[in-house]
Every structure is written in C-alpha cells, then in structure tokens.
Design a protein around this motif. Structure first.
Motif, PDB file in Angstrom:
ATOM      1  N   LEU A  36      17.053  -5.948   0.482  1.00  0.00           N
ATOM      2  CA  LEU A  36      15.687  -6.476   0.545  1.00  0.00           C
ATOM      3  C   LEU A  36      15.636  -7.801  -0.200  1.00  0.00           C
ATOM      4  O   LEU A  36      16.147  -7.918  -1.323  1.00  0.00           O
ATOM      5  N   THR A  37      15.001  -8.790   0.415  1.00  0.00           N
ATOM      6  CA  THR A  37      14.704 -10.023  -0.301  1.00  0.00           C
ATOM      7  C   THR A  37      13.517  -9.759  -1.220  1.00  0.00           C
ATOM      8  O   THR A  37      12.859  -8.717  -1.148  1.00  0.00           O
ATOM      9  N   ARG A  38      13.222 -10.707  -2.087  1.00  0.00           N
ATOM     10  CA  ARG A  38      12.093 -10.530  -2.997  1.00  0.00           C
ATOM     11  C   ARG A  38      10.784 -10.435  -2.213  1.00  0.00           C
ATOM     12  O   ARG A  38       9.897  -9.657  -2.575  1.00  0.00           O
ATOM     13  N   THR A  39      10.646 -11.205  -1.146  1.00  0.00           N
ATOM     14  CA  THR A  39       9.434 -11.126  -0.317  1.00  0.00           C
ATOM     15  C   THR A  39       9.331  -9.768   0.363  1.00  0.00           C
ATOM     16  O   THR A  39       8.252  -9.151   0.392  1.00  0.00           O
ATOM     17  N   GLU A  40      10.439  -9.263   0.901  1.00  0.00           N
ATOM     18  CA  GLU A  40      10.432  -7.961   1.569  1.00  0.00           C
ATOM     19  C   GLU A  40      10.164  -6.834   0.573  1.00  0.00           C
ATOM     20  O   GLU A  40       9.448  -5.879   0.883  1.00  0.00           O
ATOM     21  N   LEU A  41      10.731  -6.948  -0.627  1.00  0.00           N
ATOM     22  CA  LEU A  41      10.489  -5.935  -1.654  1.00  0.00           C
ATOM     23  C   LEU A  41       9.011  -5.901  -2.019  1.00  0.00           C
ATOM     24  O   LEU A  41       8.409  -4.821  -2.127  1.00  0.00           O
ATOM     25  N   LEU A  42       8.410  -7.067  -2.215  1.00  0.00           N
ATOM     26  CA  LEU A  42       6.998  -7.119  -2.589  1.00  0.00           C
ATOM     27  C   LEU A  42       6.127  -6.551  -1.471  1.00  0.00           C
ATOM     28  O   LEU A  42       5.157  -5.823  -1.737  1.00  0.00           O
ATOM     29  N   ALA A  43       6.483  -6.838  -0.215  1.00  0.00           N
ATOM     30  CA  ALA A  43       5.701  -6.317   0.906  1.00  0.00           C
ATOM     31  C   ALA A  43       5.785  -4.791   0.976  1.00  0.00           C
ATOM     32  O   ALA A  43       4.772  -4.107   1.204  1.00  0.00           O
ATOM     33  N   ALA A  44       6.994  -4.228   0.766  1.00  0.00           N
ATOM     34  CA  ALA A  44       7.149  -2.771   0.792  1.00  0.00           C
ATOM     35  C   ALA A  44       6.384  -2.126  -0.359  1.00  0.00           C
ATOM     36  O   ALA A  44       5.748  -1.068  -0.195  1.00  0.00           O
ATOM     37  N   ALA A  45       6.426  -2.759  -1.536  1.00  0.00           N
ATOM     38  CA  ALA A  45       5.692  -2.226  -2.688  1.00  0.00           C
ATOM     39  C   ALA A  45       4.191  -2.285  -2.443  1.00  0.00           C
ATOM     40  O   ALA A  45       3.454  -1.367  -2.829  1.00  0.00           O
ATOM     41  N   ASP A  46       3.718  -3.343  -1.793  1.00  0.00           N
ATOM     42  CA  ASP A  46       2.291  -3.462  -1.521  1.00  0.00           C
ATOM     43  C   ASP A  46       1.826  -2.411  -0.514  1.00  0.00           C
ATOM     44  O   ASP A  46       0.693  -1.921  -0.597  1.00  0.00           O
ATOM     45  N   ARG A  47       2.677  -2.059   0.462  1.00  0.00           N
ATOM     46  CA  ARG A  47       2.308  -0.996   1.399  1.00  0.00           C
ATOM     47  C   ARG A  47       2.133   0.325   0.642  1.00  0.00           C
ATOM     48  O   ARG A  47       1.189   1.083   0.891  1.00  0.00           O
ATOM     49  N   LEU A  48       3.033   0.593  -0.267  1.00  0.00           N
ATOM     50  CA  LEU A  48       2.914   1.815  -1.065  1.00  0.00           C
ATOM     51  C   LEU A  48       1.670   1.764  -1.939  1.00  0.00           C
ATOM     52  O   LEU A  48       0.930   2.761  -2.053  1.00  0.00           O
ATOM     53  N   ALA A  49       1.406   0.617  -2.566  1.00  0.00           N
ATOM     54  CA  ALA A  49       0.226   0.484  -3.430  1.00  0.00           C
ATOM     55  C   ALA A  49      -1.053   0.701  -2.633  1.00  0.00           C
ATOM     56  O   ALA A  49      -1.994   1.371  -3.105  1.00  0.00           O
ATOM     57  N   ALA A  50      -1.099   0.156  -1.417  1.00  0.00           N
ATOM     58  CA  ALA A  50      -2.282   0.341  -0.577  1.00  0.00           C
ATOM     59  C   ALA A  50      -2.481   1.813  -0.234  1.00  0.00           C
ATOM     60  O   ALA A  50      -3.611   2.312  -0.228  1.00  0.00           O
ATOM     61  N   ALA A  51      -1.380   2.520   0.063  1.00  0.00           N
ATOM     62  CA  ALA A  51      -1.474   3.950   0.370  1.00  0.00           C
ATOM     63  C   ALA A  51      -1.980   4.734  -0.842  1.00  0.00           C
ATOM     64  O   ALA A  51      -2.750   5.693  -0.704  1.00  0.00           O
ATOM     65  N   LEU A  52      -1.557   4.339  -2.036  1.00  0.00           N
ATOM     66  CA  LEU A  52      -2.038   5.020  -3.245  1.00  0.00           C
ATOM     67  C   LEU A  52      -3.526   4.770  -3.450  1.00  0.00           C
ATOM     68  O   LEU A  52      -4.284   5.683  -3.817  1.00  0.00           O
ATOM     69  N   LEU A  53      -3.969   3.539  -3.196  1.00  0.00           N
ATOM     70  CA  LEU A  53      -5.393   3.239  -3.349  1.00  0.00           C
ATOM     71  C   LEU A  53      -6.210   3.996  -2.301  1.00  0.00           C
ATOM     72  O   LEU A  53      -7.336   4.428  -2.586  1.00  0.00           O
ATOM     73  N   ASP A  54      -5.643   4.168  -1.073  1.00  0.00           N
ATOM     74  CA  ASP A  54      -6.332   4.957  -0.054  1.00  0.00           C
ATOM     75  C   ASP A  54      -6.507   6.400  -0.496  1.00  0.00           C
ATOM     76  O   ASP A  54      -7.441   7.077  -0.050  1.00  0.00           O
ATOM     77  N   ARG A  55      -5.616   6.871  -1.367  1.00  0.00           N
ATOM     78  CA  ARG A  55      -5.716   8.246  -1.874  1.00  0.00           C
ATOM     79  C   ARG A  55      -6.538   8.298  -3.162  1.00  0.00           C
ATOM     80  O   ARG A  55      -6.454   9.256  -3.920  1.00  0.00           O
ATOM     81  N   GLN A  56      -7.287   7.268  -3.398  1.00  0.00           N
ATOM     82  CA  GLN A  56      -8.230   7.207  -4.518  1.00  0.00           C
ATOM     83  C   GLN A  56      -7.542   7.214  -5.881  1.00  0.00           C
ATOM     84  O   GLN A  56      -8.097   7.727  -6.862  1.00  0.00           O
ATOM     85  N   VAL A  57      -6.337   6.671  -5.945  1.00  0.00           N
ATOM     86  CA  VAL A  57      -5.672   6.523  -7.243  1.00  0.00           C
ATOM     87  C   VAL A  57      -6.356   5.397  -7.996  1.00  0.00           C
ATOM     88  O   VAL A  57      -6.424   4.260  -7.501  1.00  0.00           O
ATOM     89  N   ALA A  58      -6.850   5.690  -9.165  1.00  0.00           N
ATOM     90  CA  ALA A  58      -7.593   4.707  -9.949  1.00  0.00           C
ATOM     91  C   ALA A  58      -6.654   3.916 -10.854  1.00  0.00           C
ATOM     92  O   ALA A  58      -5.535   4.337 -11.156  1.00  0.00           O
ATOM     93  N   VAL A  59      -7.124   2.760 -11.289  1.00  0.00           N
ATOM     94  CA  VAL A  59      -6.363   1.935 -12.228  1.00  0.00           C
ATOM     95  C   VAL A  59      -6.112   2.731 -13.512  1.00  0.00           C
ATOM     96  O   VAL A  59      -7.040   3.314 -14.075  1.00  0.00           O
ATOM     97  N   GLY A  60      -4.864   2.760 -13.959  1.00  0.00           N
ATOM     98  CA  GLY A  60      -4.518   3.487 -15.174  1.00  0.00           C
ATOM     99  C   GLY A  60      -4.211   4.946 -14.954  1.00  0.00           C
ATOM    100  O   GLY A  60      -3.767   5.630 -15.884  1.00  0.00           O
ATOM    101  N   GLU A  61      -4.414   5.451 -13.726  1.00  0.00           N
ATOM    102  CA  GLU A  61      -4.129   6.863 -13.446  1.00  0.00           C
ATOM    103  C   GLU A  61      -2.621   7.071 -13.338  1.00  0.00           C
ATOM    104  O   GLU A  61      -1.880   6.191 -12.908  1.00  0.00           O
ATOM    105  N   ARG A  62      -2.173   8.261 -13.663  1.00  0.00           N
ATOM    106  CA  ARG A  62      -0.747   8.560 -13.624  1.00  0.00           C
ATOM    107  C   ARG A  62      -0.334   9.012 -12.225  1.00  0.00           C
ATOM    108  O   ARG A  62      -0.975   9.877 -11.629  1.00  0.00           O
ATOM    109  N   VAL A  63       0.758   8.420 -11.743  1.00  0.00           N
ATOM    110  CA  VAL A  63       1.347   8.778 -10.456  1.00  0.00           C
ATOM    111  C   VAL A  63       2.779   9.209 -10.721  1.00  0.00           C
ATOM    112  O   VAL A  63       3.550   8.462 -11.327  1.00  0.00           O
TER     113      VAL A  63
END
Length: 872
Positions: free
Chosen positions: A58-85
């Motif tokens: 993964l390039t740095r751009t591809e890594l960031l994009a994959a991480a952002d997809r995961l972050a978006a999925a966590l936010l869709d599951r109502q994970v709040a800032v500071g919550e433990r995952v």
C-alpha cells in the motif's frame, strides 16, 4: 518547608550538574494526533510505500484511504470520539490499516491478541465496555465472539456512501491505545515524541524500510508501527509464519532491502544464530538495529558486529513499563562496552531519568537505587495533578519503574536488577539478574535466562549452548558457583535448544517457570496418567498443550484445529511449546496445512519407547529422615523454621525471666567482610591472650572448660602478608603457658585451596586465621571413644570466648567449620594424631559506611605466600 520548596540538594555540585545535564534533551512535540501526522505525510508524499507484504503493498495514499473507509464504518456504527474499539487482528498490513482507522475515527484502540485463549481474549472488552471489535475476515469463523459485540472486518469494508470527514480531535494528550494485561495507555503525544526523537537521532525517513515483526497487539508493536507511519519508513511484513521462523529473516532483509531492523534482543539472537549457521553476513543496506523489550547482552552486540558491516548502528531502547513508550536510548556505533549488559542509556527527548534510594533521596553516580522516569511519560493521563511519586528536590512528578539501576559517571543509566526477578532468602531480596548475566557469560553459553518460581524462594536457569558444545548441568553449576553468591545459584540449569517466546518476541519467562511447575507435579500425576514415553502419554501431553493454547477443555486427535478458532500464530506457538516441552521436532509447514494434534505428533508415535512401562518417578526433593538438604534455599527455609525450638510450648503459660537481653549479645556477631586496614598487633595479642593460662593458687586455669582438665586443643595463627602490624606473615603456635606466639612456618601460610569455595571470598579479605587443632593423644587415654566429642565441645567453648573478646577489642571473626585438613599438616607441622576441629577467619570488620562502596577489593596476590608454595 521541604527541600523541593527550598530548591536544596545534599549532592555535591558536580553530581548535580551530571544529573541535570543528562536530562536536558528537549524539543517540540508535533501538534495534533498520529492520524493528523499520517494524513499530512500522505498529502505531501502519497506515492511512497507505507507497508508491504509478500503479495500486497500500500502506498501512503492507499493506506490513508483504507483507514478512512474503516473509520467511516465505525462512525456509522455510532462509535463516539474517545470511545474504545477493540482491535483483534493478526500481523500484516491489516494491523496497520486497523490501527490507523481507529485513530482516524477519533476512537481509542483496545489491543486484543487473537492468539490468546477465549476467556483472556475478551476479558478486557467486558471491563472496558467495548461495543465494536475490528478484526479480519479469516478470523470471523475461526474465533468465538461474545454476544452483543459488533464485529467489523478491516479487509471487507465497503466504500463509504459520503466522503469521510474525520471528527474534530486534535489534542495529542488524548489516549491512542491500551495495551497489555495491565492496561498500559499510550497517548498520541507519546508516539509523536518518540518518532520525532528517533527520526532526528538516526535520520529515519521515507527512504528507509523497517521490519515489522512485532504484533500490533503489544505496546512495542504500536510503537514500531507508529515509527514507520510517522517517519514515512515503509513497514515490511513477511508471511505470518515468518514471525517465528528465523530461517526466513535473512532472505526477507535481503529481498526487501530492509534498512532498519527492530525486534527484541532474543529475536535478534535468533537472526544472528541463523547467519552464523549459514556462514553469511548481513547486507550492507541494513544500517540501523533497534532493540527493545529486554536486557541487551553485550556479547550479542559483538556477535552482530561479526556478521554485519562496520558502519551499522545499534540502539538499545527502554520503556518505564513493559508496554509503555520508550523513554531511554543508548546508541552504539563503535566497540560495545566492557560491561556484560548494555546500559539503557540517557533519556530521550522530553523524558527524564532519576535514580532514587529507598528513602526517596537522590542517588549519586555509582549508587544503586530504583529507576524513576520523569517528563512526558510521567504526565497524568487526564492532564490533572494526581498523587504519585515526586522528586525530593525539584518536586517533579515521577513514574516509578520496577528496575534497579545506577547512573554512571558519563550520565548513562545502567540497570542491575528488577523487582519481578528477585529471590527471597532469609528475609532479604537478591537479584537473579546477576545470575542470568553470569550464566550467559560462561564460555559454553550462547544465551541464558533465569526465572524465579513459587513465592520467589527458588530460581531456575535455562541456557542455550554454542554450536558443537556439550556440557552438563553439574559442570555449568560448578562454573557458576565461582561467579555468583551461593544464595543466587539456581536450583537447576536446563539446556534448551530455544526459548519460548511471548507474542511480541520476548523470552516467555512465565512459560519457563510453568514448565518447571509441570515437571514438579509430574510424580503426583504419574499414577493416573500414562507415561510420557508411551504413545498415549505423548498424545495426552500434546493435547494438554493445545488446550492451553486454544483455551478449550478437550480436543480430539484428528479434529481440525481451525474449527476451534486456531490462528496461524496460535499454531506456530503450539509447535514451539510442543518442541520445548515434549522434546520433539514439529514440521510447522505440515501443521499449518493440516492443523491437528495427530499431525503435530504423528511422526514421533512410532519412535516412542516400546516398553509400555511407566517411567520411575524422580525422587521428591523434599528431605525425609536421614536425607541431606543440598539446595541453599532449601537449607535456608529449613533453618528459618527454627526446628530446634520446641514450638509446641509457644502458647503454654510460663514464668517470665524479666529484664531484657544482655547488651553484649549485640556485639557478638560473625563478620564475613573485613577492611583492608592492617590489624594492630596489640588488639590481636589481647584476643589471643584469652587462650593463655594463669596460675591460681598453684593450679593452672584456663578461661574456658575442658573435659577432665585435659585441654588437648591448641590454637595456631596464620598471618597474611602485611595485614598485621609488626608481625611477619606465616604460621604461629599460640603457646598458652608462655603467652607467646611461637613461629612454626615463617613466610608460609595455609593455602587457599584448603578452604571451601563458599569461604574463599572471606578468606581473601581476612588478615589472619585461627586454627583449633586437637592433639588426640592428649585426651584419648582419658576418654577413649568419647575423646573426639569432648574435643568438639572444647572447640565450641574456645570459639565463644574468642568471639566475645574480639567484639570487645574491635576485631571481627568468622567461624569456619569446613576445610581440607590435609592442607594443614605441612604449614602447621602437625603430628599424625592431631585433628582439625574448627577455624576462625579474622580482621578489621567493615563498618556500615565502608559497605556502601568504599571497601577495598583485595588483590588475590595479598593472600599468596612464596611463589613456590602458592600459600596465602
């Protein structure tokens, strides 16, 4: 007003300057979070490789994009800032995406080891109120998941419906992750700080490729991953089985052109051993070796130098606690130090190190105390000022570590012990660190580990031998006996092919202690379980190991272990434990293809002993009537019970004797350390004068009793060269009637070989020795077979008298009951019927202040007489 309030110090100016200077390294900590810094790096250098494994990169751009997809999925599951995952992934690129995705969502990563047992795996999530766990698709069907826990696969996240917008979380003081059983918290600013320090110190940057052998489920793995993400260095992963396969590491380093290696010293040892076996060296492009997590033996650094080019740099990184951030660094660019262990070094940027005594005062250079950490690592997690240890002079908040260390004159901190590795002997705690260092330094040893068992009353040694070397436990113990205190000798030394490892590559000391516990319990279970030498016994033992690794109660031999949730990491760990505990060789590749217990032990069933008879259980180590206690710890525990006291009368009412103990009791003591100061002859004369006779109304009297007034015992004095003023070296007879020292062998003393090893150190420091010899023909005609018993009684009376007088004249004595009497015949010119009874070593006792570091280390030549005789 406290010293901190007044800004006072008891240390000299030069000591204060030394301690202040070693703690001066400061610098700016990058603002924001790890996720912010990674996004900024991707925006500027997005095409660079961020992480790679054999079939994926993964390039740095591809890594960031994959991480952002995961972050978006966590936010869709109502994970709040500071919550433990919870993050439960196997090593590889997925762990980088998972960790960064949790950070991008503004959440806190709770690191869960997929190789742990089911109960241990999810205990932390129950306590931390976790609602979502990030894992991998290959683990979804292989692990059992707690009810009510949302599961999200990092490698199967759909594209977000709307562009991802990271939540507003820019405070680096926030916690980034929680690692380890103790729940150690790593903050964003901790990770940003160490990456900035190492980037500046070693020029780590986008041009580098760094090994990623440490699972992200440990604190060291998080720091390894963060160092790559924050500096732009590409993280290099091998196959998942490569994490425990040293044969693949040299090829990985060469093929991927690795420039930075990070691991524990134990894992590096395996790499160097593999290169030594092949007769190969490290490639020139490997320029930096980062080591952390364990004591770094200097011998390992020398071995690394032998297989590496001259310019390679070695850095020893240390943390305040097992999963905490690195706080100290010691850089080695030239020849390694002469000490057996590499120091932990100086504080890293914005960190501080202090060594404090038990009373909380600051230790000057060379004085051992507990290592404390200040600066960034000691900041309260919530930003408040909670209670804790403070510096006695500055009031700075400190984090207490479990390690004992000292500051060297060049401002470097050296660790000499650990609270978790101590022996309790007669109420005193001794560091087995000294034993481990001495055992590893033996010529036959390649590496060593010493662990404590039970309640810390016994230690066990484990050693890996150099290739082609053959030796026995008895021989190793014999050599070690000359290196360490008798109280530090391990109860047993086992020779092993390799050490069991924790998931992050440290020696698994709990597993080593557990092996001993299982071995100790074997005689009790031998009646109900098959012998280990039979097919059934081997199967039962292998099944027990597999159940322990997978956290289940029972396993059928042909059952596919993947159906029980086994991961590849667990299978490799199973193979390692089977080899260590059962002494068999496991075909790891076959086990990974066909994971079952039958495959694990199948090749060895036909080789098992065919007798079918249970092996004889080893005799119990506990002493029965007539048995001798050999082990030092066993003997001390037995003595501490004070069996000679009739404890059945402890609660019976008695008649008080009143008063208090005689004050003279405090002055009568055995001394095992003597000063280098010469003994004044007048004091020695007063001591020996207690053995003289006196005329009382025409009757010859002694100051001590003897059976029938026979007085067969004579005293002989052995003086070391230059240790008694106005008295030449050699042996003398103490003539009781003349009250004189009569020369027997001028210039010739008793050879050191006469004394047992345990007393040699005392002998080297002593100024003189007194030998009590019974002339048996002076008492045997009176008492026959009882003559020797009465001689021993008289020797006891003489010893008590000499000990009391010595305290009064300011001398110290150490009674010695064991030596080789044949060595006494020549120097003392004894008769055939003379028999050794007892001895006392003496000199000027060491005062308390001397014991803190000013006692002279004697020159062995001080105790030698003429070169021809080799006597003391």
């Amino acid at each position: 007003m406290s010293m901190a309030d007044q800004g006072l110090s008891l240390l000299p100016v030069e000591q204060r300057e030394l301690l202040r200077g070693m703690n001066e390294l400061t610098g700016d900590i990058p603002q924001g979070t790890v996720a912010d810094a990674v996004a900024a790096l991707a925006a500027g250098q997005g095409t660079g490789i961020a992480a790679l494994e054999p079939a994926r990169e993964l390039t740095r751009t591809e890594l960031l994009a994959a991480a952002d997809r995961l972050a978006a999925a966590l936010l869709d599951r109502q994970v709040a800032v500071g919550e433990r995952v919870a993050l439960c992934v196997e090593p590889g690129i997925d762990q980088v995406v998972g960790l960064l995705g949790v950070f991008r969502a503004g959440a806190l990563a709770l690191l869960v080891d997929p190789a742990a047992g089911h109960a241990a795996r999810w205990e932390m999530t129950d306590q931390a109120d976790v609602s979502v766990v990030v894992t991998q698709t290959r683990l979804l069907d292989r692990l059992r998941w707690p009810e009510g826990l949302g599961v999200l696969a990092v490698d199967d996240v759909p594209e977000a419906r709307t562009p991802f917008a990271p939540p507003d979380r820019t405070d680096g003081h926030d916690a980034a992750c929680v690692a380890g059983e103790a729940g150690t918290v790593l903050r964003h600013r901790d990770l940003l700080n160490l990456a900035a320090d190492l980037a500046d110190r070693f020029a780590v940057g986008p041009a580098d490729r760094m090994t990623a052998l440490t699972p992200v489920t440990s604190g060291r793995g998080v720091q390894e991953t963060a160092l790559g993400l924050l500096t732009g260095a590409a993280l290099v992963f091998g196959e998942d089985v490569d994490l425990r396969d040293p044969t693949s590491w040299p090829d990985l380093v060469t093929r991927q052109r690795v420039t930075v290696w990070h691991s524990t010293p134990t894992v590096l040892d395996l790499l160097v051993t593999e290169l030594e076996r092949r007769g190969e060296g490290l490639p020139d492009h490997l320029r930096l070796v980062l080591l952390s997590g364990e004591r770094l033996p200097t011998a390992l650094v020398r071995r690394l130098r032998d297989v590496a080019h001259a310019e390679i740099t070695v850095a020893n990184l240390s943390a305040a606690e097992p999963h905490g951030p690195w706080v100290a660094c010691h850089e080695l660019t030239g020849e390694p130090p002469e000490t057996p262990t590499v120091p932990i070094g100086r504080p890293m940027r914005n960190q501080r190190l202090h060594v404090l005594a038990e009373n909380g005062s600051v230790c000057p250079a060379w004085v051992t105390g507990l290592v404390h950490c200040g600066g960034l690592v000691a900041e309260p997690l919530d930003g408040g000022d909670d209670s804790g240890v403070t510096h006695p002079e500055t009031g700075e908040r400190l984090l207490r570590t479990a390690r004992y260390g000292r500051v060297l004159p060049d401002g470097v901190v050296e660790v000499v012990g650990d609270e978790s590795a101590q022996l309790l002997v007669h109420g005193r705690r001794l560091h087995v660190h000294d034993t481990e260092v001495a055992l590893a330094a033996l010529p036959e040893a390649l590496a060593a580990a010493v662990v404590t068992t039970g309640e810390g009353t016994e230690s066990l040694g484990f050693v890996r031998l150099r290739p082609g070397v053959s030796t026995t436990e008895v021989e190793l113990l014999g050599q070690l006996r000359r290196k360490v205190s008798p109280y530090l000798l391990p109860g047993r030394i086992d020779v092993v092919d390799r050490f069991p490892l924790t998931p992050d590559g440290c020696v698994d000391r709990q597993a080593l202690a557990a092996v001993h516990s299982q071995a100790a319990a074997a005689p009790e279970t031998a009646k109900t379980t098959p012998a280990s030498g039979t097919d059934a016994g081997l199967l039962a033992a292998a099944t027990a190991i597999a159940c322990r690794v997978l956290g289940v109660s029972d396993i059928e031999p042909d059952m596919n272990l993947l159906d029980l949730g086994a991961t590849s990491v667990e299978l490799v760990r199973l193979a390692t434990l089977a080899e260590d505990e059962l002494g068999i060789e496991v075909a790891v590749e076959d086990l990974l293809r066909f994971p079952s217990i039958a495959v694990l032990i199948g090749p060895h069933l036909a080789r098992s002993t065919g007798s079918g008879q249970p092996e004889q259980a080893p005799p119990s180590s506990s002493a029965t009537a007539g048995d001798l206690l050999i082990g030092l710890v066993e003997r001390q525990v037995f003595k501490d019970k004070r069996t000679g006291v009739r404890h059945e009368h402890d609660r019976t009412a008695g008649i008080s004797l009143g008063g208090s103990a005689d004050a003279r009791v405090r002055t009568r003591r055995s001394e095992r350390h003597f000063s280098s100061a010469p003994v004044v002859f007048a004091d020695l004369a007063a001591l020996l004068g207690a053995l003289r006779t006196t005329d009382l109304g025409g009757e010859t009297k002694y100051w001590y009793p003897s059976a029938g007034g026979a007085y067969p015992l004579g005293a002989y004095l052995d003086v070391a060269p230059g240790r008694v003023r106005d008295l030449d070296a050699g042996t003398y007879y103490v003539h009781p009637d003349r009250a004189e020292l009569v020369p027997v062998s001028p210039g010739i003393g008793i050879p050191a070989a006469a004394h047992a090893d345990i007393n040699r150190a005392v002998l080297e420091e002593s100024a003189f020795a007194i030998y009590l010899i019974s002339r048996m023909d002076a008492i045997t005609p009176l008492y026959g077979e009882l003559a020797w018993e009465f001689s021993v009684f008289e020797a006891g009376a003489m010893t008590q008298l000499l000990m009391s007088v010595a305290a009064e004249v300011g001398l110290g004595l150490c009674p010695v009951g064991t030596l080789n009497p044949a060595e006494l015949d020549g120097p003392l010119r004894l008769h055939p019927d003379d028999r050794f009874a007892h001895a006392l070593l003496g000199g000027m006792p060491v005062r308390q202040g001397d014991r803190n570091g000013t006692r002279r280390i004697p020159d062995p030549g001080d105790r030698l007489g003429p070169a021809s005789g080799g006597q003391r």
